[in-house]
Scaffold this motif. Structure first.
Motif, PDB file in Angstrom:
ATOM      1  N   MET A   1      31.233  -2.468   6.897  1.00 28.52           N
ATOM      2  CA  MET A   1      30.190  -3.478   6.827  1.00 28.52           C
ATOM      3  C   MET A   1      30.806  -4.794   6.341  1.00 28.52           C
ATOM      4  O   MET A   1      31.527  -4.840   5.356  1.00 28.52           O
ATOM      5  CB  MET A   1      29.079  -3.029   5.870  1.00 28.52           C
ATOM      6  N   THR A   2      30.536  -5.876   7.036  1.00 25.71           N
ATOM      7  CA  THR A   2      31.065  -7.181   6.682  1.00 25.71           C
ATOM      8  C   THR A   2      30.153  -7.858   5.657  1.00 25.71           C
ATOM      9  O   THR A   2      28.940  -7.855   5.801  1.00 25.71           O
ATOM     10  CB  THR A   2      31.154  -8.077   7.942  1.00 25.71           C
ATOM     11  N   THR A   3      30.792  -8.439   4.626  1.00 27.83           N
ATOM     12  CA  THR A   3      30.026  -9.154   3.615  1.00 27.83           C
ATOM     13  C   THR A   3      29.638 -10.521   4.182  1.00 27.83           C
ATOM     14  O   THR A   3      30.487 -11.222   4.735  1.00 27.83           O
ATOM     15  CB  THR A   3      30.878  -9.340   2.341  1.00 27.83           C
ATOM     16  N   PRO A   4      28.374 -10.922   4.052  1.00 33.34           N
ATOM     17  CA  PRO A   4      27.966 -12.243   4.534  1.00 33.34           C
ATOM     18  C   PRO A   4      28.756 -13.360   3.838  1.00 33.34           C
ATOM     19  O   PRO A   4      29.344 -13.164   2.785  1.00 33.34           O
ATOM     20  CB  PRO A   4      26.484 -12.320   4.161  1.00 33.34           C
ATOM     21  N   GLN A   5      28.763 -14.508   4.451  1.00 22.74           N
ATOM     22  CA  GLN A   5      29.515 -15.657   3.949  1.00 22.74           C
ATOM     23  C   GLN A   5      28.871 -16.232   2.684  1.00 22.74           C
ATOM     24  O   GLN A   5      27.679 -16.488   2.649  1.00 22.74           O
ATOM     25  CB  GLN A   5      29.570 -16.748   5.036  1.00 22.74           C
ATOM     26  N   THR A   6      29.694 -16.434   1.659  1.00 26.79           N
ATOM     27  CA  THR A   6      29.245 -17.080   0.433  1.00 26.79           C
ATOM     28  C   THR A   6      29.117 -18.572   0.670  1.00 26.79           C
ATOM     29  O   THR A   6      29.940 -19.179   1.360  1.00 26.79           O
ATOM     30  CB  THR A   6      30.254 -16.799  -0.707  1.00 26.79           C
ATOM     31  N   ASN A   7      28.077 -19.179   0.104  1.00 22.64           N
ATOM     32  CA  ASN A   7      27.897 -20.625   0.196  1.00 22.64           C
ATOM     33  C   ASN A   7      27.228 -21.102  -1.093  1.00 22.64           C
ATOM     34  O   ASN A   7      27.137 -20.348  -2.053  1.00 22.64           O
ATOM     35  CB  ASN A   7      27.083 -20.995   1.457  1.00 22.64           C
ATOM     36  N   GLU A   8      26.735 -22.344  -1.118  1.00 21.62           N
ATOM     37  CA  GLU A   8      26.132 -22.884  -2.338  1.00 21.62           C
ATOM     38  C   GLU A   8      24.843 -22.164  -2.738  1.00 21.62           C
ATOM     39  O   GLU A   8      24.465 -22.171  -3.900  1.00 21.62           O
ATOM     40  CB  GLU A   8      25.870 -24.387  -2.201  1.00 21.62           C
ATOM     41  N   LYS A   9      24.170 -21.525  -1.779  1.00 26.32           N
ATOM     42  CA  LYS A   9      22.903 -20.862  -2.078  1.00 26.32           C
ATOM     43  C   LYS A   9      23.049 -19.363  -2.332  1.00 26.32           C
ATOM     44  O   LYS A   9      22.179 -18.762  -2.944  1.00 26.32           O
ATOM     45  CB  LYS A   9      21.908 -21.081  -0.935  1.00 26.32           C
ATOM     46  N   HIS A  10      24.126 -18.762  -1.847  1.00 25.13           N
ATOM     47  CA  HIS A  10      24.312 -17.315  -1.962  1.00 25.13           C
ATOM     48  C   HIS A  10      25.756 -16.984  -2.302  1.00 25.13           C
ATOM     49  O   HIS A  10      26.681 -17.482  -1.663  1.00 25.13           O
ATOM     50  CB  HIS A  10      23.956 -16.612  -0.644  1.00 25.13           C
ATOM     51  N   LEU A  11      25.924 -16.126  -3.312  1.00 21.33           N
ATOM     52  CA  LEU A  11      27.237 -15.606  -3.669  1.00 21.33           C
ATOM     53  C   LEU A  11      27.198 -14.104  -3.417  1.00 21.33           C
ATOM     54  O   LEU A  11      26.419 -13.381  -4.032  1.00 21.33           O
ATOM     55  CB  LEU A  11      27.546 -15.888  -5.150  1.00 21.33           C
ATOM     56  N   TRP A  12      28.018 -13.638  -2.476  1.00 21.30           N
ATOM     57  CA  TRP A  12      28.069 -12.228  -2.114  1.00 21.30           C
ATOM     58  C   TRP A  12      29.273 -11.605  -2.807  1.00 21.30           C
ATOM     59  O   TRP A  12      30.385 -12.106  -2.698  1.00 21.30           O
ATOM     60  CB  TRP A  12      28.181 -12.065  -0.603  1.00 21.30           C
ATOM     61  N   VAL A  13      29.041 -10.506  -3.531  1.00 22.01           N
ATOM     62  CA  VAL A  13      30.091  -9.879  -4.322  1.00 22.01           C
ATOM     63  C   VAL A  13      30.268  -8.427  -3.883  1.00 22.01           C
ATOM     64  O   VAL A  13      29.297  -7.662  -3.865  1.00 22.01           O
ATOM     65  CB  VAL A  13      29.738  -9.930  -5.830  1.00 22.01           C
ATOM     66  N   GLU A 148      31.680 -20.144 -13.674  1.00 21.44           N
ATOM     67  CA  GLU A 148      30.597 -21.128 -13.809  1.00 21.44           C
ATOM     68  C   GLU A 148      30.107 -21.424 -12.395  1.00 21.44           C
ATOM     69  O   GLU A 148      30.916 -21.709 -11.508  1.00 21.44           O
ATOM     70  CB  GLU A 148      31.121 -22.400 -14.475  1.00 21.44           C
ATOM     71  N   LEU A 149      28.799 -21.346 -12.186  1.00 25.79           N
ATOM     72  CA  LEU A 149      28.214 -21.554 -10.860  1.00 25.79           C
ATOM     73  C   LEU A 149      27.267 -22.752 -10.897  1.00 25.79           C
ATOM     74  O   LEU A 149      26.064 -22.600 -11.080  1.00 25.79           O
ATOM     75  CB  LEU A 149      27.473 -20.294 -10.407  1.00 25.79           C
ATOM     76  N   PRO A 150      27.798 -23.967 -10.736  1.00 27.04           N
ATOM     77  CA  PRO A 150      26.977 -25.166 -10.887  1.00 27.04           C
ATOM     78  C   PRO A 150      25.842 -25.281  -9.871  1.00 27.04           C
ATOM     79  O   PRO A 150      24.847 -25.932 -10.137  1.00 27.04           O
ATOM     80  CB  PRO A 150      27.972 -26.314 -10.733  1.00 27.04           C
ATOM     81  N   HIS A 151      25.978 -24.637  -8.708  1.00 30.81           N
ATOM     82  CA  HIS A 151      24.957 -24.765  -7.666  1.00 30.81           C
ATOM     83  C   HIS A 151      23.860 -23.711  -7.767  1.00 30.81           C
ATOM     84  O   HIS A 151      22.963 -23.668  -6.919  1.00 30.81           O
ATOM     85  CB  HIS A 151      25.604 -24.713  -6.276  1.00 30.81           C
ATOM     86  N   ASN A 152      23.933 -22.853  -8.792  1.00 23.95           N
ATOM     87  CA  ASN A 152      22.884 -21.859  -9.042  1.00 23.95           C
ATOM     88  C   ASN A 152      22.585 -20.948  -7.850  1.00 23.95           C
ATOM     89  O   ASN A 152      21.421 -20.735  -7.498  1.00 23.95           O
ATOM     90  CB  ASN A 152      21.582 -22.546  -9.483  1.00 23.95           C
ATOM     91  N   PRO A 153      23.613 -20.364  -7.236  1.00 22.97           N
ATOM     92  CA  PRO A 153      23.336 -19.493  -6.080  1.00 22.97           C
ATOM     93  C   PRO A 153      22.658 -18.195  -6.511  1.00 22.97           C
ATOM     94  O   PRO A 153      22.753 -17.780  -7.672  1.00 22.97           O
ATOM     95  CB  PRO A 153      24.740 -19.197  -5.539  1.00 22.97           C
ATOM     96  N   TRP A 154      22.003 -17.548  -5.560  1.00 26.75           N
ATOM     97  CA  TRP A 154      21.514 -16.201  -5.791  1.00 26.75           C
ATOM     98  C   TRP A 154      22.737 -15.307  -5.667  1.00 26.75           C
ATOM     99  O   TRP A 154      23.468 -15.366  -4.690  1.00 26.75           O
ATOM    100  CB  TRP A 154      20.444 -15.807  -4.780  1.00 26.75           C
ATOM    101  N   ILE A 155      22.968 -14.461  -6.677  1.00 26.01           N
ATOM    102  CA  ILE A 155      24.138 -13.588  -6.685  1.00 26.01           C
ATOM    103  C   ILE A 155      23.729 -12.242  -6.109  1.00 26.01           C
ATOM    104  O   ILE A 155      22.852 -11.562  -6.656  1.00 26.01           O
ATOM    105  CB  ILE A 155      24.709 -13.430  -8.105  1.00 26.01           C
ATOM    106  N   HIS A 156      24.366 -11.874  -5.008  1.00 19.08           N
ATOM    107  CA  HIS A 156      24.106 -10.592  -4.356  1.00 19.08           C
ATOM    108  C   HIS A 156      25.143  -9.605  -4.870  1.00 19.08           C
ATOM    109  O   HIS A 156      26.271  -9.577  -4.381  1.00 19.08           O
ATOM    110  CB  HIS A 156      24.185 -10.730  -2.833  1.00 19.08           C
ATOM    111  N   GLN A 157      24.760  -8.835  -5.884  1.00 20.08           N
ATOM    112  CA  GLN A 157      25.678  -7.886  -6.481  1.00 20.08           C
ATOM    113  C   GLN A 157      25.690  -6.594  -5.660  1.00 20.08           C
ATOM    114  O   GLN A 157      24.693  -6.251  -5.022  1.00 20.08           O
ATOM    115  CB  GLN A 157      25.282  -7.638  -7.933  1.00 20.08           C
ATOM    116  N   PRO A 158      26.803  -5.874  -5.668  1.00 19.56           N
ATOM    117  CA  PRO A 158      26.934  -4.731  -4.754  1.00 19.56           C
ATOM    118  C   PRO A 158      25.911  -3.628  -4.968  1.00 19.56           C
ATOM    119  O   PRO A 158      25.525  -2.953  -4.010  1.00 19.56           O
ATOM    120  CB  PRO A 158      28.359  -4.230  -5.021  1.00 19.56           C
ATOM    121  N   PHE A 159      25.428  -3.454  -6.179  1.00 23.77           N
ATOM    122  CA  PHE A 159      24.470  -2.378  -6.438  1.00 23.77           C
ATOM    123  C   PHE A 159      23.077  -2.705  -5.941  1.00 23.77           C
ATOM    124  O   PHE A 159      22.197  -1.841  -5.946  1.00 23.77           O
ATOM    125  CB  PHE A 159      24.432  -2.009  -7.931  1.00 23.77           C
TER     126      PHE A 159
END
Length: 181
Positions: A1-13, A148-159
């Protein structure tokens, strides 16, 4: 499964990234030279990092349940609830405490828990905090952080994959994972 692209609104971990961040955070605390007597993690997001810290530093683990993300399927912060009791195996909460959570989002939870500890646990002599991520919107500044995440993205944690998984779906979920491997 490919992890979606991280950007200013979403951080995929990914799981690997998540574990490396926890390990690097533990190293940062170690290299600071600060010694603590117990890890207090905030459930649910701080449980995994707290467990790792407890094992690496060989200190007891205490767990305090807090909850504020209940609205809109867990994406909107509501009123903060702090559990009346905490779970621990070794005596009362006392001494130097490392408070561990996954992130400082608005900072409300960490601020209120720090206040709760000062007001309700006379044996606690010092509390420092450690988080993986601190958002720019956070009013709380932890003692230790990884990113530090200045853009306040939603963090998509693996769990988070488990948030929508229900018991009746487990057989198909496991089969899907076995064919992807």
């Amino acid at each position: 499964m490919t992890t979606p692209q991280t950007n200013e609104k979403h951080l995929w971990v990914s799981w690997d990234e998540y574990h490396r961040l926890i390990e690097r955070l533990a190293l940062k605390v170690h290299e600071s030279g600060w010694k603590f007597d117990m890890v207090l993690c905030l459930a649910r997001g701080g449980v995994r990092p707290g467990d790792v810290f407890s094992r690496i530093f060989d200190v007891p683990l205490a767990i305090l349940s807090t909850s504020s993300y209940r609205e809109d399927k867990g994406t909107t912060q509501g009123d903060l609830d702090i559990a009346k009791y905490m779970t621990m195996t070794k005596g009362p909460l006392s001494g130097k405490i490392l408070l561990v959570d996954d992130l400082a989002d608005s900072g409300v939870t960490l601020t209120k828990v720090m206040q709760h500890l000062k007001e309700n646990f006379d044996g606690v002599t010092e509390v420092k905090s450690a988080v993986i991520w601190t958002k720019g919107s956070s009013a709380f500044r932890p003692d230790y952080q990884m990113e530090e995440l200045p853009h306040n993205p939603w963090i998509h944690q693996p769990f988070e994959d488990y948030d929508g998984l229900r018991p009746h779906q487990l057989a198909a979920w496991i089969k899907k994972g076995e064919t992807a491997a």
